[in-house]
Motif scaffolding. Structure first.
Motif, PDB file in Angstrom:
ATOM      1  N   ALA A 161      -4.800  -2.196  -2.288  1.00 38.06           N
ATOM      2  CA  ALA A 161      -4.952  -1.461  -1.030  1.00 38.06           C
ATOM      3  C   ALA A 161      -5.029   0.049  -1.244  1.00 38.06           C
ATOM      4  CB  ALA A 161      -3.804  -1.793  -0.081  1.00 38.06           C
ATOM      5  N   GLY A 162      -4.272   0.575  -2.222  1.00 33.97           N
ATOM      6  CA  GLY A 162      -4.289   2.012  -2.479  1.00 33.97           C
ATOM      7  C   GLY A 162      -3.382   2.810  -1.563  1.00 33.97           C
ATOM      8  N   THR A 163      -2.881   2.203  -0.474  1.00 35.25           N
ATOM      9  CA  THR A 163      -1.960   2.866   0.442  1.00 35.25           C
ATOM     10  C   THR A 163      -1.154   1.796   1.162  1.00 35.25           C
ATOM     11  OG1 THR A 163      -1.756   4.335   2.378  1.00 35.25           O
ATOM     12  CG2 THR A 163      -3.691   2.889   2.279  1.00 35.25           C
ATOM     13  N   VAL A 208       7.250   3.224  -3.400  1.00 26.65           N
ATOM     14  CA  VAL A 208       7.321   2.339  -2.240  1.00 26.65           C
ATOM     15  C   VAL A 208       8.359   2.829  -1.247  1.00 26.65           C
ATOM     16  CG1 VAL A 208       7.921   0.012  -1.491  1.00 26.65           C
ATOM     17  CG2 VAL A 208       6.476   0.328  -3.500  1.00 26.65           C
ATOM     18  N   THR A 209       9.535   3.293  -1.785  1.00 27.64           N
ATOM     19  CA  THR A 209      10.590   3.799  -0.909  1.00 27.64           C
ATOM     20  C   THR A 209      10.113   5.012  -0.135  1.00 27.64           C
ATOM     21  OG1 THR A 209      12.270   3.021  -2.459  1.00 27.64           O
ATOM     22  CG2 THR A 209      12.949   4.663  -0.839  1.00 27.64           C
ATOM     23  N   MET A 240      -0.181  -4.450   3.614  1.00 25.92           N
ATOM     24  CA  MET A 240      -0.842  -3.479   2.746  1.00 25.92           C
ATOM     25  C   MET A 240       0.061  -3.090   1.589  1.00 25.92           C
ATOM     26  SD  MET A 240      -2.908  -1.056   5.467  1.00 25.92           S
ATOM     27  CE  MET A 240      -3.774  -0.196   4.160  1.00 25.92           C
ATOM     28  N   ALA A 241       1.370  -3.072   1.825  1.00 25.91           N
ATOM     29  CA  ALA A 241       2.319  -2.737   0.757  1.00 25.91           C
ATOM     30  C   ALA A 241       2.310  -3.805  -0.338  1.00 25.91           C
ATOM     31  CB  ALA A 241       3.716  -2.576   1.336  1.00 25.91           C
ATOM     32  N   GLU A 242       2.081  -5.053   0.045  1.00 30.39           N
ATOM     33  CA  GLU A 242       2.048  -6.152  -0.918  1.00 30.39           C
ATOM     34  C   GLU A 242       0.709  -6.275  -1.623  1.00 30.39           C
ATOM     35  OE1 GLU A 242       3.111  -9.568   1.299  1.00 30.39           O
ATOM     36  OE2 GLU A 242       5.186  -8.927   1.664  1.00 30.39           O
ATOM     37  N   ASN A 243      -0.321  -5.639  -1.070  1.00 22.99           N
ATOM     38  CA  ASN A 243      -1.662  -5.708  -1.662  1.00 22.99           C
ATOM     39  C   ASN A 243      -1.823  -4.599  -2.698  1.00 22.99           C
ATOM     40  OD1 ASN A 243      -4.360  -5.907  -2.294  1.00 22.99           O
ATOM     41  ND2 ASN A 243      -5.090  -5.731  -0.185  1.00 22.99           N
TER      42      ASN A 243
END
Length: 224
Positions: free
Chosen positions: A101-103, A10-11, A95-98
């Protein structure tokens, strides 16, 4: 270890996202505050073409300005020329929380176009950037208005023509209508769906168009 790995991913994605967001900001930043094309100039002819140009320019950001842009411009003497489609990916919180999403990167699509004197686009032109969906919505609306005008004229005049006068007619915005071809063309447009064709303008925004028995989903939308 999985938690640390996820944190690192994530970072890293956020770092990539910051660079992408910076690139996006550089693309969309205006050279000056405000837009000289926010409304139709008083001296512009009230035509469908001038309305289309004004609508696009009011949502665009300059990359290269017209020489005359400091003054009020009669947009009816200018045309929009498509140059290219360009996309930039930027970090997106949703999208980061999903997890599915895959990306974490959102793809932002833009159109780069030129505003040129209608007589030539070789010099004295401005170059601009606009969100792709906004550009397509304005372009589709303008094209549909032209088709409606052509087919209305065709129905009222050409369809009732006895064949003695089938010259090329010129309507508003220099729209050319040929009585030799418009009747057949307008009939095909009217019966497009009955003949198995799909109106592409309905897919400016990405949307699902089908699903297989195994659950595989299919989507359609405008892309660069």
């Amino acid at each position: 270890h999985d938690t640390n790995r996820s944190h690192l991913l994530v970072t890293k994605s956020r770092m990539i996202g910051r660079f992408a967001t910076l690139a996006l900001s550089m693309l969309t930043a205006s050279a000056v505050a405000g837009n000289p094309f926010s409304s139709v100039p008083a001296q512009s002819k009230n035509t469908k073409k001038a309305s289309f140009v004004s609508k696009v320019m009011s949502n665009a950001r300059p990359l290269r300005r017209l020489d005359e842009e400091e003054q009020e411009i009669d947009l009816s003497g200018y045309s929009i020329k498509y140059v290219k489609c360009q996309f930039v990916k930027s970090y997106d919180d949703e999208m980061a929380e999903n997890e599915e999403a895959g990306t974490v990167l959102m793809t932002n699509r833009f159109i780069i176009f030129r505003l040129c004197p209608s007589s030539s686009c070789a010099y004295n032109y401005g170059e601009y950037l606009i969100d792709m969906a906004t550009y397509l919505e304005a372009a589709v609306e303008y094209e549909q208005e032209q088709l409606e005008q052509m087919c209305q004229y065709c129905e009222e005049v050409c369809a009732n023509d006895d064949g003695g006068d089938r010259r090329l007619r010129r309507l508003e915005d220099d729209l050319k209508v040929s009585c030799d071809s418009c009747v057949d063309e307008c009939e095909k447009i009217e019966n497009m769906e009955d003949n198995g064709y799909v109106e592409a303008s309905e897919f400016i925004e990405c949307q699902q168009i089908g699903e297989d028995d195994d659950g595989t989903e299919y989507f359609a939308g405008a892309m660069c």
